[in-house]
Design a protein around this motif. Structure first.
Motif, short mmCIF file in Angstrom:
data_model
loop_
_atom_site.label_atom_id
_atom_site.label_comp_id
_atom_site.label_asym_id
_atom_site.label_seq_id
_atom_site.Cartn_x
_atom_site.Cartn_y
_atom_site.Cartn_z
N LYS A 208 0.86 -1.18 0.00
CA LYS A 208 0.00 0.00 0.00
C LYS A 208 0.90 1.23 0.00
CE LYS A 208 -4.05 1.61 2.39
NZ LYS A 208 -4.98 1.41 3.46
N GLU A 209 0.52 2.22 -0.80
CA GLU A 209 1.36 3.42 -0.84
C GLU A 209 1.22 4.23 0.43
OE1 GLU A 209 1.24 6.04 -4.17
OE2 GLU A 209 0.91 4.33 -5.51
N TYR A 210 2.27 4.90 0.79
CA TYR A 210 2.20 5.80 1.94
C TYR A 210 1.31 6.97 1.61
CZ TYR A 210 5.98 3.58 4.52
OH TYR A 210 6.73 2.71 5.22
N ASN A 211 0.50 7.35 2.57
CA ASN A 211 -0.31 8.55 2.40
C ASN A 211 0.35 9.68 3.19
OD1 ASN A 211 -2.14 10.57 2.32
ND2 ASN A 211 -3.83 9.42 3.25
N PHE A 212 1.17 10.42 2.48
CA PHE A 212 1.89 11.49 3.18
C PHE A 212 0.98 12.67 3.53
CE2 PHE A 212 5.35 9.31 0.91
CZ PHE A 212 6.09 8.94 2.03
N GLY A 213 -0.21 12.68 2.93
CA GLY A 213 -1.13 13.77 3.22
C GLY A 213 -1.98 13.50 4.47
N ALA A 214 -1.89 12.26 5.00
CA ALA A 214 -2.74 11.91 6.14
C ALA A 214 -2.30 12.68 7.38
CB ALA A 214 -2.66 10.42 6.41
N GLN A 215 -3.27 13.08 8.15
CA GLN A 215 -2.95 13.79 9.39
C GLN A 215 -2.56 12.77 10.45
OE1 GLN A 215 -5.56 16.87 10.76
NE2 GLN A 215 -4.16 18.00 9.45
N GLY A 216 -1.57 13.11 11.24
CA GLY A 216 -1.17 12.21 12.31
C GLY A 216 -2.17 12.24 13.45
N GLN A 217 -2.09 11.25 14.29
CA GLN A 217 -2.93 11.22 15.49
C GLN A 217 -2.53 12.38 16.39
OE1 GLN A 217 -5.25 9.30 16.79
NE2 GLN A 217 -5.37 7.66 15.27
N PRO A 218 -3.50 13.08 16.96
CA PRO A 218 -3.09 14.10 17.93
C PRO A 218 -2.37 13.44 19.11
CG PRO A 218 -5.48 13.91 17.84
CD PRO A 218 -4.93 12.96 16.83
N ILE A 219 -1.30 14.02 19.53
CA ILE A 219 -0.52 13.40 20.60
C ILE A 219 -1.10 13.84 21.95
CG2 ILE A 219 1.82 13.07 21.51
CD1 ILE A 219 2.79 14.39 18.86
N ALA A 220 -1.28 12.87 22.84
CA ALA A 220 -1.79 13.20 24.17
C ALA A 220 -0.62 13.73 25.00
CB ALA A 220 -2.38 11.96 24.83
N ILE A 221 -0.62 15.02 25.20
CA ILE A 221 0.48 15.61 25.95
C ILE A 221 -0.07 16.47 27.08
CG2 ILE A 221 2.26 15.74 24.15
CD1 ILE A 221 1.14 18.67 23.69
N GLY A 222 0.77 16.93 27.94
CA GLY A 222 0.33 17.84 28.98
C GLY A 222 0.13 19.23 28.39
N TYR A 223 -0.65 20.05 29.05
CA TYR A 223 -0.91 21.40 28.56
C TYR A 223 -0.48 22.40 29.62
CZ TYR A 223 -3.59 18.84 25.18
OH TYR A 223 -3.95 17.97 24.19
N VAL A 224 -0.05 23.55 29.16
CA VAL A 224 0.43 24.55 30.10
C VAL A 224 -0.67 25.56 30.41
CG1 VAL A 224 2.24 26.25 30.54
CG2 VAL A 224 2.75 24.22 29.21
#
Ligand code: PHE
Length: 498
Positions: A208-224
């Motif tokens: 399967k070809e890579y979909n470079f246009g796909a959005q990544g998963q939002p990363i669960a990080i801490g917020y300031v």
């Protein structure tokens, strides 16, 4: 519903189209396969994305059962349920009502109309059956509608009147072969696994070809928290201006360092429990620098260094009372005293940003605990002009370049100035801080050399943060009522650029 997997559904659909079959209506095709329309829909979407099939949308309005009607389709109409509940010897209305609950009234009405039930002469309360078997037409119609059959207009009208059906818009598809049609879709590999390497079949796999246009998963990080963001920015400004941070890690302070050392008389209203939180335990501080304490007592009582003092009887007990610090100037005082003990004297620029406490009624703009920003410069020969200059530097780095000063009063500074800044957004002058030159009655008892002055200023961290983030209630910014989404979505803070 069905135990068919989506690849089974896909295989059946492609085989059907390949052998010349047609799919004019995806809904009846789904039921012929024994899957839901949703399951078929997913397969159709995937196939049409690769143009293996071509779809045309058919929007249809269909009648669907209400929640009430779904119950009747499953357990029988109210009238049928009523008849079923009557034993051969009949039953009283109360007993039937008890058994049938909310459907009793409609059941009675329709069963009577259908002549399925009757009453005993002279006893309207006893209900008996007039028929042995009944034909539950309503249940039958509802079941037919549920399975996708088309009912006659009259039946639909009846059901509509009884509010047993509602109209729903649904989207079906008509399908045909697409330009990329294949009878069998090759499954593209997404990963090279250990199995592939071992068996060597990776050589024949199509990936399967890579979909470079796909959005990544939002990363669960801490917020300031916004306050922390603004604090960091302000901290950077101080550091760029050559200031070093004072240690502010003690919320509990003695009255001595919070007030007395600042030449704030013991009768001053700010030292009242209405304004200050005093500690019950430990109520008093144990250690104070004795030599220095004597000098502070002296300057309060009799003055010195060219001052008359306050001329009252200074009490050690009062100075020993522990409290939650009401300003970070208590920390500045400790630092200046420490600096005065270091010989020879070296000039210093200090800052702090930390929490302070005041016994205030909480409202839109006041909290009982908040944060103070404080800066000071200690050197020979400083003047009010130096203070104004440094305030202009500092506040313009915060994005506030239009400043005005107003004479003010603090027990520990002379002269004192309130700082106002013109707010472009609010189109008015707003108070942004307080400042002054520490009095000789405060500095000289510490042992700082004659001729050394201290210029200092303070402001709250909450005020500029509220202005920058457009928050008008301080409780939305700090404390238990803060909405976590505000913190999650708050924009980066860059001071000086607005
Ligand atoms: N301590 C003052 C306050 O609590 C602020 C201030 C600091 C004023 C330094 C003058 C000099 O508002």
């Amino acid at each position: 519903m069905a135990d068919k997997s989506s690849s089974d559904v896909e295989a059946s659909l492609l085989a059907h189209l390949n052998s010349g079959g047609e799919v004019p209506d995806s809904r009846s095709y789904a039921s012929s396969l024994g899957v839901t329309h949703g399951e078929l829909g997913d397969v159709i979407k995937s196939l049409s994305a690769f143009r293996i099939v071509e779809t045309a949308e058919i929007t249809k309005e269909t009648w669907v059962l209400t929640e009430e009607a779904k119950g009747y389709a499953a357990s029988g109409s109210p009238e049928a349920q009523l008849v079923a509940a009557i034993p051969p010897e009949g039953a009283s209305k109360d007993v039937l009502k008890e058994k049938l609950g909310s459907i009793f009234d409609i059941g009675m009405k329709t069963a009577a109309k259908n002549k399925w039930i009757g009453f005993e002469k002279g006893n309207k309360d006893l209900v008996f059956r007039k028929v042995d078997t009944i034909n539950d037409e309503l249940q039958e119609q509802l079941k037919r509608l549920e399975s996708g059959e088309v009912l006659s207009d009259k039946m639909i009208d009846d059901l509509k009147r009884r509010k047993l059906i509602t109209k729903e818009k649904s989207i079906w598809y008509a399908l045909k072969k697409g330009p990329q049609f294949v009878a069998k879709r090759k499954k593209l590999a997404t990963d090279v696994t250990q199995e592939h390497l071992r068996s060597g079949d990776w050589k024949d796999l199509e990936f399967k070809e890579y979909n470079f246009g796909a959005q990544g998963q939002p990363i669960a990080i801490g917020y300031v928290q916004p306050l922390l963001e603004v604090r960091e920015e302000i901290q950077n400004i101080f550091l760029q201006m050559g200031f070093s941070e004072m240690p502010t890690n003690n919320f509990v302070e003695s009255s001595f360092w919070n007030f007395d050392a600042l030449f704030q008389p013991q009768q001053h209203p700010a030292r009242d429990s209405h304004d200050t939180f005093f500690l019950e335990a430990p109520a008093a501080t144990k250690q104070l620098p004795e030599d220095y304490l004597e000098k502070v007592k002296e300057v309060h009582q009799c003055g010195g260094y060219g001052s008359k003092g306050y001329g009252y009887d200074w009490k050690r007990d009062e100075a020993e009372k522990n409290l939650l610090r009401t300003h970070t100037t208590a920390v500045s005082t400790r630092m200046l005293y420490k600096l005065a003990q270091e010989k020879p004297f070296a000039p210093k620029r200090y800052y702090s940003i930390d929490r302070v406490f005041r016994n205030e009624a909480v409202d839109r703009t006041h909290l009982a605990e908040f944060h103070q920003i404080e800066g000071l410069i200690c050197d020979y020969g400083l003047t009010l002009g130096d203070l104004i200059g440094v305030l202009e530097d500092f506040f313009s780095s915060l994005g506030m370049s239009k400043l005005r000063f107003k004479p003010a009063y603090n027990p520990y500074t002379e002269p004192s100035m309130e700082i106002f800044s013109y707010h472009e957004g609010l189109k008015k002058w707003v108070e942004v801080g307080n400042s002054g030159m520490f009095r000789p009655e405060m500095l000289l008892p510490m042992g700082l050399p004659q001729g050394v002055n201290v210029i200092a200023w303070g402001l709250s961290l909450e005020r500029p943060t509220m202005i920058l983030y457009g928050i008008d209630n301080i409780r939305d910014l700090f404390g238990p009522k803060v909405d976590f989404n505000l913190i999650k979505s708050n924009p980066l803070c860059r001071l000086g650029l607005q």
